[in-house]
Design an enzyme around this catalytic site. Sequence first.
Site, PDB file in Angstrom:
ATOM      1  N   GLU A  73       0.836  -1.206   0.000  1.00 13.00           N
ATOM      2  CA  GLU A  73       0.000   0.000   0.000  1.00 13.00           C
ATOM      3  C   GLU A  73       0.870   1.255   0.000  1.00 13.00           C
ATOM      4  OE1 GLU A  73      -3.759   1.874   2.505  1.00 13.00           O
ATOM      5  OE2 GLU A  73      -1.911   1.408   3.525  1.00 13.00           O
TER       6      GLU A  73
ATOM      7  N   TRP B  35      -8.366  -2.264  -0.234  1.00 11.41           N
ATOM      8  CA  TRP B  35      -9.096  -1.112  -0.781  1.00 11.41           C
ATOM      9  C   TRP B  35     -10.257  -1.516  -1.700  1.00 11.41           C
ATOM     10  CZ3 TRP B  35      -9.337   3.780   0.628  1.00 11.41           C
ATOM     11  CH2 TRP B  35      -8.308   4.289   1.440  1.00 11.41           C
TER      12      TRP B  35
ATOM     13  N   CYS C  51      -8.042   9.755   5.646  1.00  9.06           N
ATOM     14  CA  CYS C  51      -8.084   9.600   7.106  1.00  9.06           C
ATOM     15  C   CYS C  51      -6.750  10.052   7.676  1.00  9.06           C
ATOM     16  CB  CYS C  51      -8.354   8.151   7.470  1.00  9.06           C
ATOM     17  SG  CYS C  51     -10.020   7.687   7.010  1.00  9.06           S
TER      18      CYS C  51
HETATM   19  N1  LIG Z   1     -13.617   1.240   8.388  1.00 11.60           N
HETATM   20  C1  LIG Z   1     -12.442   1.360   7.770  1.00 11.60           C
HETATM   21  N2  LIG Z   1     -11.312   1.101   8.478  1.00 11.60           N
HETATM   22  C2  LIG Z   1     -10.094   1.235   7.882  1.00 11.60           C
HETATM   23  O1  LIG Z   1      -9.087   0.976   8.568  1.00 11.60           O
HETATM   24  C3  LIG Z   1     -10.028   1.656   6.530  1.00 11.60           C
HETATM   25  C4  LIG Z   1     -11.209   1.917   5.838  1.00 11.60           C
HETATM   26  N3  LIG Z   1     -12.403   1.763   6.477  1.00 11.60           N
HETATM   27  N4  LIG Z   1     -11.203   2.307   4.533  1.00 11.60           N
HETATM   28  C5  LIG Z   1      -9.982   2.547   3.825  1.00 11.60           C
HETATM   29  C6  LIG Z   1      -8.807   1.898   4.376  1.00 11.60           C
HETATM   30  C7  LIG Z   1      -8.590   0.470   4.054  1.00 11.60           C
HETATM   31  N5  LIG Z   1      -7.878  -0.008   5.226  1.00 11.60           N
HETATM   32  C8  LIG Z   1      -8.009  -1.297   5.698  1.00 11.60           C
HETATM   33  C9  LIG Z   1      -9.003  -2.099   5.219  1.00 11.60           C
HETATM   34  C10 LIG Z   1      -9.119  -3.409   5.664  1.00 11.60           C
HETATM   35  C11 LIG Z   1      -8.238  -3.894   6.603  1.00 11.60           C
HETATM   36  C12 LIG Z   1      -8.347  -5.310   7.039  1.00 11.60           C
HETATM   37  O2  LIG Z   1      -9.343  -5.973   6.773  1.00 11.60           O
HETATM   38  N6  LIG Z   1      -7.344  -5.852   7.692  1.00 11.60           N
HETATM   39  C13 LIG Z   1      -7.334  -7.253   8.116  1.00 11.60           C
HETATM   40  C14 LIG Z   1      -6.803  -8.115   6.994  1.00 11.60           C
HETATM   41  C15 LIG Z   1      -5.494  -7.673   6.435  1.00 11.60           C
HETATM   42  C16 LIG Z   1      -5.175  -8.127   5.017  1.00 11.60           C
HETATM   43  O3  LIG Z   1      -5.941  -8.874   4.394  1.00 11.60           O
HETATM   44  O4  LIG Z   1      -4.127  -7.750   4.522  1.00 11.60           O
HETATM   45  C17 LIG Z   1      -6.516  -7.328   9.388  1.00 11.60           C
HETATM   46  O5  LIG Z   1      -6.678  -8.334  10.103  1.00 11.60           O
HETATM   47  O6  LIG Z   1      -5.721  -6.436   9.669  1.00 11.60           O
HETATM   48  C18 LIG Z   1      -7.224  -3.063   7.092  1.00 11.60           C
HETATM   49  C19 LIG Z   1      -7.117  -1.767   6.642  1.00 11.60           C
HETATM   50  C20 LIG Z   1      -7.662   1.078   6.141  1.00 11.60           C
HETATM   51  N7  LIG Z   1      -8.813   1.853   5.845  1.00 11.60           N
HETATM   52  O1  LIG Z   2      -6.010   4.580   6.692  1.00 10.10           O
HETATM   53  C1  LIG Z   2      -7.130   4.559   7.195  1.00 10.10           C
HETATM   54  C2  LIG Z   2      -8.279   4.737   6.434  1.00 10.10           C
HETATM   55  C3  LIG Z   2      -9.479   4.699   7.053  1.00 10.10           C
HETATM   56  N1  LIG Z   2      -9.590   4.512   8.386  1.00 10.10           N
HETATM   57  C4  LIG Z   2     -10.942   4.439   8.992  1.00 10.10           C
HETATM   58  C5  LIG Z   2     -11.384   5.531   9.903  1.00 10.10           C
HETATM   59  C6  LIG Z   2     -12.900   5.426   9.817  1.00 10.10           C
HETATM   60  O2  LIG Z   2     -13.331   4.347  10.648  1.00 10.10           O
HETATM   61  C7  LIG Z   2     -13.128   5.054   8.356  1.00 10.10           C
HETATM   62  C8  LIG Z   2     -13.376   6.256   7.471  1.00 10.10           C
HETATM   63  O3  LIG Z   2     -14.650   6.773   7.670  1.00 10.10           O
HETATM   64  P1  LIG Z   2     -14.942   8.361   7.683  1.00 10.10           P
HETATM   65  O4  LIG Z   2     -16.428   8.438   7.870  1.00 10.10           O
HETATM   66  O5  LIG Z   2     -14.488   8.919   6.381  1.00 10.10           O
HETATM   67  O6  LIG Z   2     -14.205   8.941   8.856  1.00 10.10           O
HETATM   68  O7  LIG Z   2     -11.921   4.428   7.957  1.00 10.10           O
HETATM   69  C9  LIG Z   2      -8.462   4.324   9.153  1.00 10.10           C
HETATM   70  O8  LIG Z   2      -8.516   4.127  10.382  1.00 10.10           O
HETATM   71  N2  LIG Z   2      -7.265   4.366   8.534  1.00 10.10           N
END
Ligand SMILES: Nc1nc(=O)c2c([nH]1)NC[C@@H]1CN(c3ccc(C(=O)N[C@@H](CCC(=O)O)C(=O)O)cc3)CN21
Ligand SMILES: O=c1ccn([C@H]2C[C@H](O)[C@@H](COP(=O)(O)O)O2)c(=O)[nH]1
Length: 273
Positions: free
Chosen positions: A58, A80, A146
């Site tokens: 990323e 993503w 964020c």
């Molecule tokens: N609600 C939310 N939380 C976030 O942290 C977040 C978003 N949305 N939207 C944009 C990005 C995407 N990011 C993410 C999204 C998913 C995981 C996640 O599912 N992590 C799991 C699996 C990791 C993997 O497959 O690599 C974990 O156990 O950490 C982590 C960060 C951080 N951001």
């Molecule tokens: O890098 C990241 C990207 C996203 N997040 C989290 C923080 C919030 O829970 C959601 C975004 O929702 P908003 O309504 O736009 O605040 O994703 C994060 O922790 N880290």
Amino acid sequence: MQQYQDLLRHILQNGVRKTDRTGTGTISVFGYQMRFNLKDGFPLVTTKKVHTKSIIYELLWFLKGDTNIKYLKDHNVSIWDEWADENGDLGPVYGKQWRSWQGANGKSVDQLQEVLKQLKNSPDSRRIMVSAWNPAELSEMKLQPCHALFQFYVAPADSEAGETRGKLSCQLYQRSADVFLGVPFNIASYALLTMMIAQECDLDLGDFVWTGGDTHIYLNHLEQVDLQLSREPRALPQMVLNPEIKNVLDFEFEDFELKNYNPWPGIKAPVAV
Ligand SMILES: Nc1nc(=O)c2c([nH]1)NC[C@@H]1CN(c3ccc(C(=O)N[C@@H](CCC(=O)O)C(=O)O)cc3)CN21
Ligand SMILES: O=c1ccn([C@H]2C[C@H](O)[C@@H](COP(=O)(O)O)O2)c(=O)[nH]1
């Protein structure tokens, strides 16, 4: 990562219940700060296994200025996926703003190169900042930034202590923080970015300072958090960068080696979309 366990406990003890855009509901505090001395080891959460591969790809993707998930998918990174449109596009998110912020006069600003230039030529500057928060383009982004704003700081070498190089620190302002899923990624990502920039600028490592705005635990992560809090943090791993690489933009996935990472098992949790 005692700092992270302390943050989880702080939210449970002091947070307020709050509804949110995703409809999930959170427990939230406003304003929190953690500090990690990057010489103490790589700040990666040890009370659950964190997927470092996703974090590295990323970060390389941000640095390329890319905003389409194809590169991530090609490397089996799916974090993503939920936000991209049918062509894989996310709109003008982080990569676009870091590398080619569009000025009103049609001039494009490469904020990353500006930061590198300033660190080399005027390390005392108090203006070494990158903003992903571009109000004019927010409405086109699939998810608004964020981790919105970060600043670098160089402490001069302490020559009496035999130091020859200044120490690079970085502070991030994260306006919204999903503490269970997002924050472990965000801390590791900026720690890594700071190490890469220090290597290009021939600086030693200082601190990474994490500052959060709306700092929350989603209600559907509470059981996972309880499990995590029942675990004792372990020694931090080390991240070793290929010392041959002298330009931030030349790093590839194979140039990073995580050593001595012995985390507790992973903990699955749903991501709020
Ligand atoms: N609600 C939310 N939380 C976030 O942290 C977040 C978003 N949305 N939207 C944009 C990005 C995407 N990011 C993410 C999204 C998913 C995981 C996640 O599912 N992590 C799991 C699996 C990791 C993997 O497959 O690599 C974990 O156990 O950490 C982590 C960060 C951080 N951001
Ligand atoms: O890098 C990241 C990207 C996203 N997040 C989290 C923080 C919030 O829970 C959601 C975004 O929702 P908003 O309504 O736009 O605040 O994703 C994060 O922790 N880290």
